[in-house]
Design a protein around this motif. Structure first.
Motif, PDB file in Angstrom:
ATOM      1  N   PHE A  20       0.817  -1.211   0.000  1.00 28.66           N
ATOM      2  CA  PHE A  20       0.000   0.000   0.000  1.00 28.66           C
ATOM      3  C   PHE A  20       0.854   1.265   0.000  1.00 28.66           C
ATOM      4  CE2 PHE A  20      -3.610  -2.689   1.532  1.00 28.66           C
ATOM      5  CZ  PHE A  20      -4.445  -2.401   0.473  1.00 28.66           C
ATOM      6  N   LYS A  21       1.970   1.231   0.687  1.00 28.55           N
ATOM      7  CA  LYS A  21       2.865   2.393   0.682  1.00 28.55           C
ATOM      8  C   LYS A  21       3.442   2.612  -0.706  1.00 28.55           C
ATOM      9  CE  LYS A  21       6.835   4.623   2.817  1.00 28.55           C
ATOM     10  NZ  LYS A  21       6.897   5.508   1.708  1.00 28.55           N
ATOM     11  N   GLN A  22       3.852   1.545  -1.372  1.00 33.66           N
ATOM     12  CA  GLN A  22       4.381   1.663  -2.729  1.00 33.66           C
ATOM     13  C   GLN A  22       3.315   2.197  -3.685  1.00 33.66           C
ATOM     14  OE1 GLN A  22       5.764  -2.300  -3.468  1.00 33.66           O
ATOM     15  NE2 GLN A  22       7.756  -1.946  -2.502  1.00 33.66           N
ATOM     16  N   MET A  23       2.104   1.700  -3.550  1.00 34.06           N
ATOM     17  CA  MET A  23       1.013   2.182  -4.401  1.00 34.06           C
ATOM     18  C   MET A  23       0.771   3.669  -4.170  1.00 34.06           C
ATOM     19  SD  MET A  23      -1.683  -1.018  -4.169  1.00 34.06           S
ATOM     20  CE  MET A  23      -3.068   0.062  -4.376  1.00 34.06           C
ATOM     21  N   LYS A  24       0.695   4.060  -2.910  1.00 32.01           N
ATOM     22  CA  LYS A  24       0.453   5.466  -2.580  1.00 32.01           C
ATOM     23  C   LYS A  24       1.569   6.347  -3.134  1.00 32.01           C
ATOM     24  CE  LYS A  24       1.592   7.564   1.085  1.00 32.01           C
ATOM     25  NZ  LYS A  24       2.062   8.082   2.280  1.00 32.01           N
ATOM     26  N   ILE A  28       1.147   9.297  -5.975  1.00 34.29           N
ATOM     27  CA  ILE A  28       1.519  10.676  -5.649  1.00 34.29           C
ATOM     28  C   ILE A  28       2.580  11.197  -6.621  1.00 34.29           C
ATOM     29  CG2 ILE A  28       2.688  12.123  -3.936  1.00 34.29           C
ATOM     30  CD1 ILE A  28       1.178  10.501  -1.778  1.00 34.29           C
ATOM     31  N   GLU A  29       3.595  10.368  -6.886  1.00 30.24           N
ATOM     32  CA  GLU A  29       4.683  10.789  -7.769  1.00 30.24           C
ATOM     33  C   GLU A  29       4.225  10.973  -9.213  1.00 30.24           C
ATOM     34  OE1 GLU A  29       7.775   7.919  -7.336  1.00 30.24           O
ATOM     35  OE2 GLU A  29       8.136   8.436  -5.237  1.00 30.24           O
ATOM     36  N   PHE A  33       0.432  12.480 -14.443  1.00 30.89           N
ATOM     37  CA  PHE A  33       0.509  11.669 -15.653  1.00 30.89           C
ATOM     38  C   PHE A  33      -0.589  10.628 -15.743  1.00 30.89           C
ATOM     39  CE2 PHE A  33       4.923  12.838 -14.582  1.00 30.89           C
ATOM     40  CZ  PHE A  33       5.173  13.660 -15.681  1.00 30.89           C
ATOM     41  N   ILE A  34      -1.309  10.476 -14.655  1.00 25.73           N
ATOM     42  CA  ILE A  34      -2.342   9.447 -14.606  1.00 25.73           C
ATOM     43  C   ILE A  34      -3.664  10.041 -15.076  1.00 25.73           C
ATOM     44  CG2 ILE A  34      -3.627   7.888 -13.107  1.00 25.73           C
ATOM     45  CD1 ILE A  34      -1.156   7.736 -11.328  1.00 25.73           C
TER      46      ILE A  34
END
Length: 73
Positions: A20-24, A28-29, A33-34
Motif C-alpha cells: 500500500f505504501k508503494q502504491m500510494k 503521488i509521484e 501523468f495518470i
C-alpha cells in the motif's frame, strides 16, 4: 490480520503495508501523468487485491481456528 499472532500473519501484514505504501507513493509521484483510464485500472486492481487479501485472511482465520482447537484439546 493484526489480531492473529504468528509468523505467516506478521509476514502478510508487513507485505500488505509495503504494498500500500508503494502504491500510494507511485500515485503521488505520477498523479499528473495518470489519466482517468489509468485511475479506473488502478481502482479495478485495488478491488482485486482487496478480494485476494480477504481470501488470505479467511485462510489465516481458518488456520488460527484449527490451531486454537488443537490447543484446547
Amino acid at each position: 490480520m493484526t489480531v492473529l499472532r504468528g509468523e505467516l500473519t506478521i509476514r502478510q501484514s508487513r507485505a500488505l503495508i509495503r504494498t500500500f505504501k508503494q502504491m500510494k507513493d507511485f500515485i503521488i509521484e505520477n498523479q499528473y501523468f495518470i489519466g482517468s483510464k489509468e485511475l479506473v485500472q488502478i481502482a479495478i486492481q485495488t478491488n482485486k487485491n482487496t478480494n485476494d487479501i480477504a481470501k488470505i485472511n479467511d485462510k489465516i482465520s481458518t488456520l488460527a481456528t484449527k490451531e486454537d482447537l488443537k490447543k484446547a484439546i
